[in-house]
Write an enzyme that holds these catalytic residues in place. Structure first.
Site, PDB file in Angstrom:
ATOM      1  N   ASP A 125      40.771  54.252  42.540  1.00 53.42           N
ATOM      2  CA  ASP A 125      42.074  54.193  43.433  1.00 53.42           C
ATOM      3  C   ASP A 125      42.955  55.266  43.399  1.00 53.42           C
ATOM      4  O   ASP A 125      43.454  55.756  42.551  1.00 53.42           O
ATOM      5  CB  ASP A 125      42.725  52.733  42.799  1.00 53.42           C
ATOM      6  CG  ASP A 125      43.919  52.457  43.589  1.00 53.42           C
ATOM      7  OD1 ASP A 125      43.936  51.533  44.779  1.00 53.42           O
ATOM      8  OD2 ASP A 125      45.063  53.072  43.360  1.00 53.42           O
ATOM      9  N   TYR A 162      49.421  60.663  46.374  1.00 51.74           N
ATOM     10  CA  TYR A 162      49.269  61.405  44.838  1.00 51.74           C
ATOM     11  C   TYR A 162      48.952  62.659  45.123  1.00 51.74           C
ATOM     12  O   TYR A 162      47.775  63.165  45.428  1.00 51.74           O
ATOM     13  CB  TYR A 162      48.299  60.770  44.306  1.00 51.74           C
ATOM     14  CG  TYR A 162      48.495  59.125  44.293  1.00 51.74           C
ATOM     15  CD1 TYR A 162      49.574  58.531  44.495  1.00 51.74           C
ATOM     16  CD2 TYR A 162      47.392  58.258  43.928  1.00 51.74           C
ATOM     17  CE1 TYR A 162      50.128  56.937  44.235  1.00 51.74           C
ATOM     18  CE2 TYR A 162      47.771  56.710  43.746  1.00 51.74           C
ATOM     19  CZ  TYR A 162      48.977  56.277  43.994  1.00 51.74           C
ATOM     20  OH  TYR A 162      49.103  54.614  43.810  1.00 51.74           O
ATOM     21  N   GLN A 209      48.078  44.946  45.858  1.00 58.65           N
ATOM     22  CA  GLN A 209      48.100  45.535  44.812  1.00 58.65           C
ATOM     23  C   GLN A 209      49.545  45.783  44.346  1.00 58.65           C
ATOM     24  O   GLN A 209      50.476  46.248  45.146  1.00 58.65           O
ATOM     25  CB  GLN A 209      47.566  47.184  45.037  1.00 58.65           C
ATOM     26  CG  GLN A 209      47.608  47.939  43.676  1.00 58.65           C
ATOM     27  CD  GLN A 209      47.066  49.414  43.862  1.00 58.65           C
ATOM     28  OE1 GLN A 209      47.555  50.364  43.467  1.00 58.65           O
ATOM     29  NE2 GLN A 209      45.959  49.577  44.709  1.00 58.65           N
ATOM     30  N   ARG A 235      53.476  53.438  32.710  1.00 61.18           N
ATOM     31  CA  ARG A 235      53.147  54.591  32.826  1.00 61.18           C
ATOM     32  C   ARG A 235      53.446  55.366  31.389  1.00 61.18           C
ATOM     33  O   ARG A 235      53.907  56.486  31.327  1.00 61.18           O
ATOM     34  CB  ARG A 235      54.389  55.060  33.750  1.00 61.18           C
ATOM     35  CG  ARG A 235      54.520  54.324  34.934  1.00 61.18           C
ATOM     36  CD  ARG A 235      55.257  54.942  36.171  1.00 61.18           C
ATOM     37  NE  ARG A 235      55.351  53.778  37.220  1.00 61.18           N
ATOM     38  CZ  ARG A 235      56.039  53.964  38.428  1.00 61.18           C
ATOM     39  NH1 ARG A 235      56.501  55.268  38.654  1.00 61.18           N
ATOM     40  NH2 ARG A 235      56.147  53.038  39.355  1.00 61.18           N
ATOM     41  N   LYS A 250      53.011  56.186  22.320  1.00 59.11           N
ATOM     42  CA  LYS A 250      53.315  57.517  22.110  1.00 59.11           C
ATOM     43  C   LYS A 250      54.543  58.074  22.354  1.00 59.11           C
ATOM     44  O   LYS A 250      55.168  58.873  21.537  1.00 59.11           O
ATOM     45  CB  LYS A 250      52.287  58.216  22.780  1.00 59.11           C
ATOM     46  CG  LYS A 250      50.952  58.109  22.603  1.00 59.11           C
ATOM     47  CD  LYS A 250      49.908  59.020  23.751  1.00 59.11           C
ATOM     48  CE  LYS A 250      48.346  58.691  23.259  1.00 59.11           C
ATOM     49  NZ  LYS A 250      47.552  59.428  24.047  1.00 59.11           N
ATOM     50  N   ALA A 258      44.224  58.273  33.901  1.00 56.63           N
ATOM     51  CA  ALA A 258      43.606  59.113  32.581  1.00 56.63           C
ATOM     52  C   ALA A 258      43.584  60.496  33.137  1.00 56.63           C
ATOM     53  O   ALA A 258      43.318  60.949  34.208  1.00 56.63           O
ATOM     54  CB  ALA A 258      42.142  58.699  32.253  1.00 56.63           C
ATOM     55  N   GLN A 304      40.791  60.182  27.310  1.00 59.92           N
ATOM     56  CA  GLN A 304      41.530  58.863  27.696  1.00 59.92           C
ATOM     57  C   GLN A 304      40.777  57.872  28.771  1.00 59.92           C
ATOM     58  O   GLN A 304      41.113  56.582  28.598  1.00 59.92           O
ATOM     59  CB  GLN A 304      42.839  59.334  28.400  1.00 59.92           C
ATOM     60  CG  GLN A 304      43.901  60.030  27.693  1.00 59.92           C
ATOM     61  CD  GLN A 304      45.001  60.495  28.334  1.00 59.92           C
ATOM     62  OE1 GLN A 304      44.973  60.395  29.591  1.00 59.92           O
ATOM     63  NE2 GLN A 304      45.746  61.068  27.578  1.00 59.92           N
TER      64      GLN A 304
END
Length: 327
Positions: free
Chosen positions: A52, A57, A192, A225, A231, A295, A300
């Site tokens: 996707d 982006y 979505q 996100r 982490k 990723a 990842q």
């Protein structure tokens, strides 16, 4: 990997779908293109067949990298999902709805929502070129555009369906009323929307509608996100131009931290990471067809794909939900 039908379409999507927002770089503090391309290929090699992306982006970079990454793979076994309706280059000639100002290389770039029929057709041609393909499996409006009638946008999607340039049409970030309005003009197969263990508002209206009317739901930001990886609480530092510096402030971070510490033993007992546990929980929620997982590198990507190997019992899901109620 598990494959799921998207609404009433003939598309079968991988339950974990590769989300390509971060590899675009913009708003994420940049990216490493080699690592990004490797992450796409590692996803495919580990069963993730659905990718996707969107023109916005990276201002076309994400689509272009996916186009490069999928060379050598059987296109018919992949599902490419993209979007339209965010314009940044002035091609809307002052039309549309102002959205926000993006920052790129020290420059301020105004972003507009613009989903006129002519613009939709134009954007799709550009996406096909960047992705180096002659069709998209699913095309979605990126955000609602109040300046264009929904019926006009749906007319453009119908034209593209008839031309064979898209296999199915969907929407993104539409609320329930907008979905119903769109379906008066065209039988869209999916919506979505943002959905995560911390953001379950769609369960109030969109989820019941989707279950009753066979609407697919593509869930984005399941990891909020990166916050739900845990982490952030260990490292706590993001690049200055990373949008998450502000995004994370919407949450009660101390409660989120305590929640993650509580469910971490469950993940460890399954030889899984927090990320994998959260992703798997999300895939098991009612009406959620597929879950987008981003990723930045191959490791990842592989970890995301292997989240589907986790088995959760009803009691374990109940435990997670009970701890969630404390946030």
């Amino acid at each position: 990997m598990e494959f799921r039908a998207l609404g009433t379409s003939d598309l079968k999507l991988s339950a974990i779908t590769y989300g390509a927002f971060a590899i675009g770089g913009n708003m994420w503090g940049g990216n490493e293109q080699k690592d990004s391309i490797e992450s796409v290929r590692a996803s495919i090699d580990n069963g993730v067949t659905t990718l996707d992306t969107a023109p916005f982006y990276g201002f076309g970079l994400s689509e272009a990298m996916i186009g490069k990454a999928i060379k050598g793979y059987d296109r018919s076994k992949l599902q490419l999902l993209s979007k339209f309706g965010l314009v940044w280059d002035g091609s809307n000639q002052g039309k549309g709805e102002f959205f926000f100002d993006a920052e790129e290389n020290g420059k301020t770039i105004p972003i507009y929502k613009y989903a006129s029929k002519a613009n939709v057709i134009k954007e799709v041609e550009e996406s096909l070129k960047r992705l180096d393909t002659d069709y998209l499996d699913l095309l979605q409006i990126h955000w609602p555009d109040s300046s264009t009638p929904i019926a006009e946008t749906m007319e453009a999607l119908e034209t593209l369906l008839q031309q064979g340039k898209i296999r199915a049409a969907g929407v993104s970030n539409y609320n329930l009323e907008q979905v119903k309005e769109a379906r008066k003009s065209l039988h869209i197969v999916s919506d979505q929307v943002g959905y995560s263990i911390l953001n379950r508002s769609i369960e109030n209206d969109l989820v019941p509608y989707a279950l009753e009317n066979n609407l697919g739901i593509i869930a984005y930001s399941p990891m909020e996100r990166g916050l739900l990886t845990g982490k952030y609480f260990q490292e706590g530092k993001l690049k200055e131009n990373d949008h998450r510096n502000g995004y994370f402030q919407q949450f009660d971070l101390e409660k989120v931290k305590a929640f993650l510490q509580t469910i971490e033993p469950l993940a460890a007992g399954k030889n899984a990471s927090l990320s994998q546990l959260v992703l798997r929980w999300t895939t098991l929620q009612p009406a959620i067809t597929v879950v987008l997982a981003g990723a930045r590198n191959a490791a990842q990507a592989i970890a995301n794909a292997k989240a589907m190997d986790i088995q959760l019992t009803p009691d374990e899901i109940g435990f997670i939900n009970t701890e969630l109620s404390k946030i």
